[in-house]
Design an enzyme around this catalytic site. Structure first.
Site, PDB file in Angstrom:
ATOM      1  N   GLY A  11       0.824  -1.217   0.000  1.00 23.64           N
ATOM      2  CA  GLY A  11       0.000   0.000   0.000  1.00 23.64           C
ATOM      3  C   GLY A  11       0.851   1.257   0.000  1.00 23.64           C
ATOM      4  O   GLY A  11       0.476   2.272   0.584  1.00 23.64           O
ATOM      5  N   ARG A  13       1.389   3.514  -2.057  1.00 24.61           N
ATOM      6  CA  ARG A  13       0.904   4.743  -2.702  1.00 24.61           C
ATOM      7  C   ARG A  13      -0.150   5.452  -1.866  1.00 24.61           C
ATOM      8  O   ARG A  13      -0.565   6.554  -2.181  1.00 24.61           O
ATOM      9  CB  ARG A  13       0.321   4.404  -4.061  1.00 24.61           C
ATOM     10  CG  ARG A  13       1.424   4.097  -5.055  1.00 24.61           C
ATOM     11  CD  ARG A  13       0.882   4.262  -6.441  1.00 24.61           C
ATOM     12  NE  ARG A  13       1.933   4.408  -7.408  1.00 24.61           N
ATOM     13  CZ  ARG A  13       1.771   4.170  -8.705  1.00 24.61           C
ATOM     14  NH1 ARG A  13       0.593   3.773  -9.154  1.00 24.61           N
ATOM     15  NH2 ARG A  13       2.757   4.365  -9.535  1.00 24.61           N
ATOM     16  N   GLY A  14      -0.588   4.803  -0.816  1.00 23.24           N
ATOM     17  CA  GLY A  14      -1.595   5.417   0.051  1.00 23.24           C
ATOM     18  C   GLY A  14      -0.950   6.429   0.992  1.00 23.24           C
ATOM     19  O   GLY A  14       0.271   6.617   0.994  1.00 23.24           O
ATOM     20  N   GLY A  17       1.139   4.331   3.688  1.00 21.28           N
ATOM     21  CA  GLY A  17       2.228   3.596   3.043  1.00 21.28           C
ATOM     22  C   GLY A  17       3.300   4.534   2.503  1.00 21.28           C
ATOM     23  O   GLY A  17       4.500   4.269   2.640  1.00 21.28           O
ATOM     24  N   SER A 108      -7.492   0.388  12.767  1.00 24.96           N
ATOM     25  CA  SER A 108      -8.178   1.678  12.861  1.00 24.96           C
ATOM     26  C   SER A 108      -8.843   1.786  14.228  1.00 24.96           C
ATOM     27  O   SER A 108      -9.251   0.775  14.803  1.00 24.96           O
ATOM     28  CB  SER A 108      -9.248   1.748  11.780  1.00 24.96           C
ATOM     29  OG  SER A 108     -10.195   2.736  12.113  1.00 24.96           O
ATOM     30  N   SER A 109      -8.982   3.003  14.697  1.00 31.83           N
ATOM     31  CA  SER A 109      -9.602   3.181  16.015  1.00 31.83           C
ATOM     32  C   SER A 109     -11.101   2.876  15.993  1.00 31.83           C
ATOM     33  O   SER A 109     -11.724   2.749  17.043  1.00 31.83           O
ATOM     34  CB  SER A 109      -9.375   4.604  16.533  1.00 31.83           C
ATOM     35  OG  SER A 109      -9.963   5.535  15.663  1.00 31.83           O
ATOM     36  N   CYS A 110     -11.682   2.720  14.801  1.00 31.77           N
ATOM     37  CA  CYS A 110     -13.131   2.422  14.751  1.00 31.77           C
ATOM     38  C   CYS A 110     -13.435   0.970  15.101  1.00 31.77           C
ATOM     39  O   CYS A 110     -14.593   0.572  15.139  1.00 31.77           O
ATOM     40  CB  CYS A 110     -13.726   2.786  13.409  1.00 31.77           C
ATOM     41  SG  CYS A 110     -13.140   1.737  12.095  1.00 31.77           S
ATOM     42  N   TYR A 137     -16.323  -2.070   7.809  1.00 27.81           N
ATOM     43  CA  TYR A 137     -14.880  -1.798   7.808  1.00 27.81           C
ATOM     44  C   TYR A 137     -14.258  -2.203   9.143  1.00 27.81           C
ATOM     45  O   TYR A 137     -13.205  -2.861   9.187  1.00 27.81           O
ATOM     46  CB  TYR A 137     -14.667  -0.302   7.555  1.00 27.81           C
ATOM     47  CG  TYR A 137     -13.238   0.163   7.661  1.00 27.81           C
ATOM     48  CD1 TYR A 137     -12.325  -0.121   6.641  1.00 27.81           C
ATOM     49  CD2 TYR A 137     -12.799   0.906   8.761  1.00 27.81           C
ATOM     50  CE1 TYR A 137     -11.014   0.325   6.734  1.00 27.81           C
ATOM     51  CE2 TYR A 137     -11.488   1.348   8.849  1.00 27.81           C
ATOM     52  CZ  TYR A 137     -10.603   1.058   7.831  1.00 27.81           C
ATOM     53  OH  TYR A 137      -9.298   1.495   7.914  1.00 27.81           O
ATOM     54  N   LYS A 141     -11.286  -4.972   9.995  1.00 25.30           N
ATOM     55  CA  LYS A 141     -10.046  -4.629  10.706  1.00 25.30           C
ATOM     56  C   LYS A 141      -9.896  -5.457  11.989  1.00 25.30           C
ATOM     57  O   LYS A 141      -8.781  -5.819  12.370  1.00 25.30           O
ATOM     58  CB  LYS A 141     -10.004  -3.126  11.002  1.00 25.30           C
ATOM     59  CG  LYS A 141      -9.762  -2.287   9.757  1.00 25.30           C
ATOM     60  CD  LYS A 141      -8.367  -2.532   9.206  1.00 25.30           C
ATOM     61  CE  LYS A 141      -8.029  -1.707   7.989  1.00 25.30           C
ATOM     62  NZ  LYS A 141      -6.694  -2.040   7.447  1.00 25.30           N
ATOM     63  N   ASN A 166      -7.734   9.032  13.742  1.00 27.12           N
ATOM     64  CA  ASN A 166      -7.937   9.658  12.419  1.00 27.12           C
ATOM     65  C   ASN A 166      -6.621  10.282  11.936  1.00 27.12           C
ATOM     66  O   ASN A 166      -6.049  11.118  12.625  1.00 27.12           O
ATOM     67  CB  ASN A 166      -8.989  10.766  12.503  1.00 27.12           C
ATOM     68  CG  ASN A 166     -10.354  10.234  12.899  1.00 27.12           C
ATOM     69  OD1 ASN A 166     -10.446   9.330  13.733  1.00 27.12           O
ATOM     70  ND2 ASN A 166     -11.393  10.763  12.308  1.00 27.12           N
ATOM     71  N   LEU A 167      -6.194   9.880  10.748  1.00 29.86           N
ATOM     72  CA  LEU A 167      -4.916  10.356  10.209  1.00 29.86           C
ATOM     73  C   LEU A 167      -5.148  11.399   9.128  1.00 29.86           C
ATOM     74  O   LEU A 167      -6.185  11.391   8.468  1.00 29.86           O
ATOM     75  CB  LEU A 167      -4.143   9.179   9.609  1.00 29.86           C
ATOM     76  CG  LEU A 167      -3.815   8.034  10.554  1.00 29.86           C
ATOM     77  CD1 LEU A 167      -3.231   6.855   9.778  1.00 29.86           C
ATOM     78  CD2 LEU A 167      -2.856   8.495  11.648  1.00 29.86           C
ATOM     79  N   HIS A 180     -12.234  11.663   4.679  1.00 30.89           N
ATOM     80  CA  HIS A 180     -12.481  11.912   6.091  1.00 30.89           C
ATOM     81  C   HIS A 180     -12.672  13.410   6.311  1.00 30.89           C
ATOM     82  O   HIS A 180     -12.432  14.219   5.420  1.00 30.89           O
ATOM     83  CB  HIS A 180     -11.319  11.399   6.934  1.00 30.89           C
ATOM     84  CG  HIS A 180     -11.338   9.914   7.088  1.00 30.89           C
ATOM     85  ND1 HIS A 180     -10.571   9.083   6.314  1.00 30.89           N
ATOM     86  CD2 HIS A 180     -12.048   9.109   7.909  1.00 30.89           C
ATOM     87  CE1 HIS A 180     -10.809   7.831   6.661  1.00 30.89           C
ATOM     88  NE2 HIS A 180     -11.701   7.814   7.618  1.00 30.89           N
TER      89      HIS A 180
HETATM   90  P1  GDP Z   1     -15.562   8.966  11.280  1.00 36.32           P
HETATM   91  O1  GDP Z   1     -14.475   9.436  12.193  1.00 36.32           O
HETATM   92  O2  GDP Z   1     -15.485   7.507  10.965  1.00 36.32           O
HETATM   93  O3  GDP Z   1     -16.925   9.365  11.777  1.00 36.32           O
HETATM   94  O4  GDP Z   1     -15.321   9.623   9.833  1.00 36.32           O
HETATM   95  P2  GDP Z   1     -15.173  11.101   9.233  1.00 36.32           P
HETATM   96  O5  GDP Z   1     -13.796  11.595   9.408  1.00 36.32           O
HETATM   97  O6  GDP Z   1     -15.668  11.005   7.826  1.00 36.32           O
HETATM   98  O7  GDP Z   1     -16.207  12.034  10.037  1.00 36.32           O
HETATM   99  C1  GDP Z   1     -15.951  12.514  11.315  1.00 36.32           C
HETATM  100  C2  GDP Z   1     -17.004  13.521  11.731  1.00 36.32           C
HETATM  101  O8  GDP Z   1     -16.861  14.725  10.958  1.00 36.32           O
HETATM  102  C3  GDP Z   1     -18.460  13.085  11.532  1.00 36.32           C
HETATM  103  O9  GDP Z   1     -19.209  13.554  12.625  1.00 36.32           O
HETATM  104  C4  GDP Z   1     -18.854  13.819  10.255  1.00 36.32           C
HETATM  105  O10 GDP Z   1     -20.256  14.042  10.152  1.00 36.32           O
HETATM  106  C5  GDP Z   1     -18.115  15.135  10.456  1.00 36.32           C
HETATM  107  N1  GDP Z   1     -17.924  15.944   9.237  1.00 36.32           N
HETATM  108  C6  GDP Z   1     -18.183  17.273   9.139  1.00 36.32           C
HETATM  109  N2  GDP Z   1     -17.974  17.722   7.896  1.00 36.32           N
HETATM  110  C7  GDP Z   1     -17.539  16.651   7.182  1.00 36.32           C
HETATM  111  C8  GDP Z   1     -17.151  16.498   5.812  1.00 36.32           C
HETATM  112  O11 GDP Z   1     -17.178  17.411   5.000  1.00 36.32           O
HETATM  113  N3  GDP Z   1     -16.729  15.248   5.448  1.00 36.32           N
HETATM  114  C9  GDP Z   1     -16.679  14.207   6.323  1.00 36.32           C
HETATM  115  N4  GDP Z   1     -16.222  13.009   5.900  1.00 36.32           N
HETATM  116  N5  GDP Z   1     -17.069  14.330   7.605  1.00 36.32           N
HETATM  117  C10 GDP Z   1     -17.493  15.524   8.038  1.00 36.32           C
END
Ligand code: GDP
Length: 310
Positions: A11, A13-14, A17, A108-110, A137, A141, A166-167, A180
């Site tokens: 991975g 290119r991610g 990675g 992942s922390s989820c 997901y 994991k 969250n990265l 994200h």
């Molecule tokens: P999570 O950590 O798995 O929930 O994933 P995300 O990083 O996508 O979202 C984190 C939080 O940010 C959630 O409460 C989303 O509703 C909020 N959020 C606010 N604005 C945005 C946006 O533009 N994109 C995303 N992905 N999340 C957003």
């Protein structure tokens, strides 16, 4: 890890990675093996086995995964569980079969229960129901870390799992429907600034709390663990501090220089109310995150400008 030993970064290119490759090279690890998706499809078991038998790396960093933000996880539920299960099963099994004894799996922390106590300790795994928006997901994991644990128990391998918060950082995904929250807000704030908008829309209520780690710190944590010769277990990797999504949005617009106001679209889901890792295990080993949120977002924004708007 010795400098001359062969290291396969799956991975590369991610976002993680590519940070791992930069970090390893900067530390003098010169014998890296990488393959693009065209060269090696990690979903094909036979191809993965052939590649690992032929290359026989000493170490594997398993950073290949199908990843995305809340919308992508919630929409492409089948793809997220299927692709992640197959990739991790193919690599872990092939690694064991060809005698690769050291592997680091990126989770992942989820994976932790939706409503578990905060900050989240590694031992809270499988103590309650998961958040629904990313359950497929998370289950993949969890299976990945259990693969590592099971091969260690049955076959005596030394496979370790890291659970990043969250990265964000260079090579992040800035596609608004896949990304994200942090890269999404960087892009939205930048485009709002360029258009001269008065308002920027943030999904959800703005109240969920999230922890953000700059990806270079994550890569250092992974290399650090391999260098410690840690041989088993799950390790949370984060900063130990969280912010609300509203506070995050304020910080992003400050970095980007957007002068309008923030509105919340409450028709979008909030996801899990809080996700803050307990990072005591890594701290006890001697690793802590270096990059503060403002500095990290500043560097991520510079990278965004270079790669998307040069
Ligand atoms: P999570 O950590 O798995 O929930 O994933 P995300 O990083 O996508 O979202 C984190 C939080 O940010 C959630 O409460 C989303 O509703 C909020 N959020 C606010 N604005 C945005 C946006 O533009 N994109 C995303 N992905 N999340 C957003």
């Amino acid at each position: 890890m010795n400098k001359g030993e062969k290291i396969f970064v799956a991975g590369h290119r991610g976002m993680v990675g590519s940070a791992l490759v930069r970090c390893l090279e900067a530390r003098g690890y010169g014998n890296l093996v990488v393959r693009t998706r065209d060269e090696l499809d990690l979903m094909r078991q036979g191809d993965v086995e052939k590649f690992i038998v032929e290359e026989r790396p000493d170490y594997i960093f398993l950073a290949a995964a199908r990843v995305g933000g809340i919308h992508a996880n919630n929409t492409f539920r089948a793809d997220f569980i299927y692709e992640n299960l197959i990739i991790e099963a193919n690599i872990v099994h092939a690694a064991w079969k060809s005698g690769v004894n050291r592997l680091l799996f990126l989770g992942s922390s989820c994976i932790y229960p939706r409503d578990c106590a905060q900050p989240i300790k590694e031992e809270y795994l499988l103590t309650g129901p998961l958040e629904q928006t990313n359950e497929p997901y998370a289950l993949a994991k969890i299976a990945g870390l259990k693969l590592c644990e099971s091969y260690n128990r049955q076959y005596g391998t030394n496979y370790v799992s890291v659970m990043p918060t969250n990265l964000y950082g260079p090579n992040d995904n800035y596609n608004l429907l896949e990304s994200h929250v942090l890269p999404a807000l960087i892009r939205k704030a930048h485009e709002a600034k360029i258009r001269g908008d008065r308002q920027l829309t943030v999904w959800g209520t703005g109240t969920p709390r999230r922890e953000f780690l700059y990806v270079e710190d994550m890569a250092e944590a992974c290399v650090f663990l391999m260098e410690q010769e840690v041989t088993d277990g799950v390790f949370n990797v984060g900063t130990g501090c969280d912010v609300t999504i509203g506070e995050l949005a304020e910080t992003v617009i400050r970095v980007v220089g957007f002068e309008g106001s923030i509105t919340f679209d409450t028709s979008r889901p909030d996801g899990t109310p809080q996700k803050l890792l307990d990072v005591g295990k890594m701290r006890d080993l001697g690793w802590v995150a270096k990059t503060g949120l403002f500095e990290g977002i500043t560097r991520a924004y510079e990278d965004f400008l270079k790669s998307h708007h040069s």
